[in-house]
Design a protein around this motif. Structure first.
Motif, PDB file in Angstrom:
ATOM      1  N   ARG A 100       1.474   2.261   3.201  1.00  0.00           N
ATOM      2  CA  ARG A 100       0.652   1.216   2.522  1.00  0.00           C
ATOM      3  C   ARG A 100       1.168  -0.018   2.950  1.00  0.00           C
ATOM      4  O   ARG A 100       0.101  -0.956   3.402  1.00  0.00           O
ATOM      5  CB  ARG A 100       0.440   1.533   1.041  1.00  0.00           C
ATOM      6  CG  ARG A 100      -0.600   0.599   0.288  1.00  0.00           C
ATOM      7  CD  ARG A 100      -0.658   0.472  -1.079  1.00  0.00           C
ATOM      8  NE  ARG A 100      -1.135   1.937  -1.413  1.00  0.00           N
ATOM      9  CZ  ARG A 100      -0.547   2.758  -2.050  1.00  0.00           C
ATOM     10  NH1 ARG A 100       0.799   2.519  -2.359  1.00  0.00           N
ATOM     11  NH2 ARG A 100      -1.164   3.887  -2.390  1.00  0.00           N
ATOM     12  N   LYS A 103       0.716  -1.217   6.577  1.00  0.00           N
ATOM     13  CA  LYS A 103      -1.059  -1.124   6.813  1.00  0.00           C
ATOM     14  C   LYS A 103      -1.377   0.069   7.509  1.00  0.00           C
ATOM     15  O   LYS A 103      -2.351   0.340   7.985  1.00  0.00           O
ATOM     16  CB  LYS A 103      -1.360  -2.253   7.722  1.00  0.00           C
ATOM     17  CG  LYS A 103      -1.002  -3.603   6.551  1.00  0.00           C
ATOM     18  CD  LYS A 103      -1.545  -4.762   7.182  1.00  0.00           C
ATOM     19  CE  LYS A 103      -1.437  -5.873   6.659  1.00  0.00           C
ATOM     20  NZ  LYS A 103      -0.192  -6.214   5.903  1.00  0.00           N
ATOM     21  N   ARG A 106      -4.440   1.526   5.626  1.00  0.00           N
ATOM     22  CA  ARG A 106      -5.525   0.488   5.691  1.00  0.00           C
ATOM     23  C   ARG A 106      -6.065   0.984   7.029  1.00  0.00           C
ATOM     24  O   ARG A 106      -7.318   0.980   7.331  1.00  0.00           O
ATOM     25  CB  ARG A 106      -4.946  -0.875   5.835  1.00  0.00           C
ATOM     26  CG  ARG A 106      -6.303  -1.700   5.627  1.00  0.00           C
ATOM     27  CD  ARG A 106      -5.806  -3.316   5.581  1.00  0.00           C
ATOM     28  NE  ARG A 106      -6.772  -4.194   5.501  1.00  0.00           N
ATOM     29  CZ  ARG A 106      -6.669  -5.538   5.042  1.00  0.00           C
ATOM     30  NH1 ARG A 106      -5.244  -5.927   5.110  1.00  0.00           N
ATOM     31  NH2 ARG A 106      -7.668  -6.376   5.097  1.00  0.00           N
ATOM     32  N   ARG A 107      -5.376   1.312   8.417  1.00  0.00           N
ATOM     33  CA  ARG A 107      -5.849   1.644   9.528  1.00  0.00           C
ATOM     34  C   ARG A 107      -6.587   3.061   9.393  1.00  0.00           C
ATOM     35  O   ARG A 107      -7.646   3.411  10.200  1.00  0.00           O
ATOM     36  CB  ARG A 107      -4.711   1.413  10.694  1.00  0.00           C
ATOM     37  CG  ARG A 107      -4.176   0.175  10.970  1.00  0.00           C
ATOM     38  CD  ARG A 107      -3.664   0.199  12.174  1.00  0.00           C
ATOM     39  NE  ARG A 107      -2.114   1.056  12.204  1.00  0.00           N
ATOM     40  CZ  ARG A 107      -1.022   0.487  11.684  1.00  0.00           C
ATOM     41  NH1 ARG A 107      -0.926  -0.922  11.263  1.00  0.00           N
ATOM     42  NH2 ARG A 107      -0.078   1.178  11.330  1.00  0.00           N
ATOM     43  N   ARG A 109      -7.934   4.441   6.800  1.00  0.00           N
ATOM     44  CA  ARG A 109      -9.152   4.231   6.021  1.00  0.00           C
ATOM     45  C   ARG A 109     -10.392   3.761   7.088  1.00  0.00           C
ATOM     46  O   ARG A 109     -11.492   4.153   6.850  1.00  0.00           O
ATOM     47  CB  ARG A 109      -8.847   3.145   5.083  1.00  0.00           C
ATOM     48  CG  ARG A 109      -9.866   3.365   3.856  1.00  0.00           C
ATOM     49  CD  ARG A 109     -10.240   4.639   3.029  1.00  0.00           C
ATOM     50  NE  ARG A 109     -11.085   4.803   2.145  1.00  0.00           N
ATOM     51  CZ  ARG A 109     -12.384   5.268   2.422  1.00  0.00           C
ATOM     52  NH1 ARG A 109     -12.748   5.730   3.707  1.00  0.00           N
ATOM     53  NH2 ARG A 109     -13.313   5.200   1.386  1.00  0.00           N
ATOM     54  N   GLY A 110     -10.064   2.927   8.045  1.00  0.00           N
ATOM     55  CA  GLY A 110     -11.096   2.459   8.890  1.00  0.00           C
ATOM     56  C   GLY A 110     -11.581   3.218   9.930  1.00  0.00           C
ATOM     57  O   GLY A 110     -12.329   3.061  10.742  1.00  0.00           O
ATOM     58  N   SER A 179       1.313   3.825  -5.796  1.00  0.00           N
ATOM     59  CA  SER A 179       0.865   2.776  -6.120  1.00  0.00           C
ATOM     60  C   SER A 179       1.387   1.835  -7.022  1.00  0.00           C
ATOM     61  O   SER A 179       0.768   0.293  -7.215  1.00  0.00           O
ATOM     62  CB  SER A 179      -0.703   2.981  -6.641  1.00  0.00           C
ATOM     63  OG  SER A 179      -1.453   4.094  -5.695  1.00  0.00           O
ATOM     64  N   ARG A 274      -4.557   3.304  -4.198  1.00  0.00           N
ATOM     65  CA  ARG A 274      -5.054   2.218  -3.329  1.00  0.00           C
ATOM     66  C   ARG A 274      -4.646   2.142  -1.910  1.00  0.00           C
ATOM     67  O   ARG A 274      -3.796   2.773  -1.632  1.00  0.00           O
ATOM     68  CB  ARG A 274      -4.643   0.762  -4.001  1.00  0.00           C
ATOM     69  CG  ARG A 274      -4.905   0.489  -5.311  1.00  0.00           C
ATOM     70  CD  ARG A 274      -4.309  -0.855  -5.897  1.00  0.00           C
ATOM     71  NE  ARG A 274      -2.699  -0.603  -6.089  1.00  0.00           N
ATOM     72  CZ  ARG A 274      -1.804  -0.746  -5.206  1.00  0.00           C
ATOM     73  NH1 ARG A 274      -1.986  -1.536  -3.946  1.00  0.00           N
ATOM     74  NH2 ARG A 274      -0.611  -0.756  -5.608  1.00  0.00           N
ATOM     75  N   TRP A 275      -5.671   1.994  -1.072  1.00  0.00           N
ATOM     76  CA  TRP A 275      -5.543   2.115   0.512  1.00  0.00           C
ATOM     77  C   TRP A 275      -4.541   1.004   1.090  1.00  0.00           C
ATOM     78  O   TRP A 275      -4.236   0.961   2.084  1.00  0.00           O
ATOM     79  CB  TRP A 275      -6.909   2.209   1.138  1.00  0.00           C
ATOM     80  CG  TRP A 275      -7.289   3.690   0.907  1.00  0.00           C
ATOM     81  CD1 TRP A 275      -8.282   3.820  -0.119  1.00  0.00           C
ATOM     82  CD2 TRP A 275      -7.224   5.000   1.726  1.00  0.00           C
ATOM     83  NE1 TRP A 275      -8.605   5.254  -0.185  1.00  0.00           N
ATOM     84  CE2 TRP A 275      -7.916   5.673   0.997  1.00  0.00           C
ATOM     85  CE3 TRP A 275      -6.293   5.268   2.565  1.00  0.00           C
ATOM     86  CZ2 TRP A 275      -7.890   7.220   1.319  1.00  0.00           C
ATOM     87  CZ3 TRP A 275      -6.139   6.554   3.062  1.00  0.00           C
ATOM     88  CH2 TRP A 275      -6.991   7.457   2.611  1.00  0.00           C
ATOM     89  N   LYS A 276      -4.797  -0.389   0.146  1.00  0.00           N
ATOM     90  CA  LYS A 276      -3.938  -1.580   0.781  1.00  0.00           C
ATOM     91  C   LYS A 276      -3.317  -2.171  -0.535  1.00  0.00           C
ATOM     92  O   LYS A 276      -3.490  -1.564  -1.621  1.00  0.00           O
ATOM     93  CB  LYS A 276      -5.004  -2.389   1.345  1.00  0.00           C
ATOM     94  CG  LYS A 276      -6.081  -2.842   0.481  1.00  0.00           C
ATOM     95  CD  LYS A 276      -7.130  -3.651   1.379  1.00  0.00           C
ATOM     96  CE  LYS A 276      -8.145  -3.907   0.550  1.00  0.00           C
ATOM     97  NZ  LYS A 276      -9.201  -4.842   1.199  1.00  0.00           N
ATOM     98  N   ASN A 277      -2.374  -2.923  -0.098  1.00  0.00           N
ATOM     99  CA  ASN A 277      -1.618  -3.715  -1.148  1.00  0.00           C
ATOM    100  C   ASN A 277      -2.407  -4.608  -1.879  1.00  0.00           C
ATOM    101  O   ASN A 277      -3.307  -5.092  -1.492  1.00  0.00           O
ATOM    102  CB  ASN A 277      -0.369  -4.384  -0.531  1.00  0.00           C
ATOM    103  CG  ASN A 277       0.937  -3.698  -0.016  1.00  0.00           C
ATOM    104  OD1 ASN A 277       1.130  -2.534  -0.999  1.00  0.00           O
ATOM    105  ND2 ASN A 277       1.493  -3.812   0.880  1.00  0.00           N
ATOM    106  N   ASP A 280      -3.179  -7.900  -0.446  1.00  0.00           N
ATOM    107  CA  ASP A 280      -4.207  -7.858   0.664  1.00  0.00           C
ATOM    108  C   ASP A 280      -5.566  -7.867  -0.044  1.00  0.00           C
ATOM    109  O   ASP A 280      -6.741  -7.871   0.738  1.00  0.00           O
ATOM    110  CB  ASP A 280      -4.076  -6.527   1.550  1.00  0.00           C
ATOM    111  CG  ASP A 280      -2.651  -6.610   2.334  1.00  0.00           C
ATOM    112  OD1 ASP A 280      -2.198  -7.798   2.624  1.00  0.00           O
ATOM    113  OD2 ASP A 280      -2.073  -5.608   2.612  1.00  0.00           O
TER     114      ASP A 280
END
Length: 281
Positions: A100, A103, A106-107, A109-110, A179, A274-277, A280
């Motif tokens: 996380r 990132k 996050r990538r 998740r996209g 998390s 959570r998928w990002k900090n 963020d």
């Protein structure tokens, strides 16, 4: 059926993305390959419980009074339980927090990959590493410490569900606690401390009959204590039941607690993951 219909159906079948289960299997294979490419991590992961088993079995080598077993035999199933929690709770709690922070989540998740595929991949990883570590400890226990393998199929059935429920519960808790750290750098400290404390109050390093009841009651709120007790019930003789807090293996209660933690761990993941900090947004 017309030629047009055939073309449309062929195009649809060819363009259909794999489902979450299929992608989870591929993701799991990728996770396992990445894990075994890091040779230092592999060595320390599998050596850690074996080294601790050797140390404690060497220090406490006397027979356990009233149980008909040696202290070394008592430590084998306890180290198995700790190994299961290490490869699931500790491993996922730290690795996901780092991913996380970097990132990676996050990538992912996209991408079109279903979120469930990512978690299935992690489950396959902890299943493979947990099974291998348990097999190594069983090999060491039977060859060096005279731990007898069960001849009753019912005992192996007990081993299977304790392993699966314990691994699942600890993996879900590992995903949930990932998390908590604010960054990947702090993940190790945040995750290792509760795991270390639980090992002392759950009967991993210290025999159950020497731990104060109030500590045992705290340890009984978490899966590790019940995994230790269940695995002792599988691999130790019936005479060793006298060492347990309740004077028995309590397989029914073990199944209930571990099953409850599977459900509770899943709810914690759904509520906290959570998928990002936080920084963020």
């Amino acid at each position: 059926m017309t030629t047009t219909d055939v073309r449309v159906r062929t195009k649809t079948a060819a363009g259909r993305l794999p489902g979450a289960w299929g992608l989870g299997l591929r993701r799991g294979a990728l996770e396992i390959r990445q894990f075994f490419r890091q040779r230092d991590q592999v060595m320390f992961t599998f050596a850690f419980p074996v080294v601790f088993l050797f140390l404690f079995a060497s220090i406490f080598s006397d027979d356990v009074a009233g149980a008909g077993i040696t202290a070394s035999q008592l430590y084998v199933p306890a180290m198995m339980a700790a190994g299961i929690m290490s490869t699931s709770f500790q491993s996922l709690g730290i690795s996901i927090a780092i991913e996380r922070d970097e990132k990676v989540l996050r990538r992912l998740r996209g991408t079109p990959m279903p979120p469930a595929a990512y978690f299935l991949g992690k489950i396959w990883l902890v299943l493979a590493t947990g099974a291998l570590e348990t097999a190594i400890l069983l090999l060491v226990g039977t060859t060096l410490y005279d731990v007898d393998l069960p001849s009753d199929p019912g005992k192996w059935a007990d081993f299977a569900w304790v392993f699966v429920l314990g691994l699942t519960a600890c993996a879900l808790l590992g995903i949930a606690i990932s998390s908590v750290p604010k960054s990947g750098k702090s993940a190790t400290s945040v995750v290792v401390l509760p795991f270390l404390v639980l090992q002392f109050i759950s009967g991993v390093y210290i025999a159950i009959d020497t731990i104060p009841d109030w500590m045992l009651n705290i340890g009984a709120l978490f899966p590790l204590k019940w995994m230790c007790q269940g695995l002792r019930g599988v691999f130790l003789p019936e005479s060793a039941q006298v060492l347990e807090q309740a004077g028995g293996w309590e397989f029914g209660r073990i199944a209930l607690v571990l099953g409850a933690w599977c459900v509770g761990g899943l709810l914690l993941c759904l509520l906290t993951f959570r998928w990002k900090n936080r920084r963020d947004g």
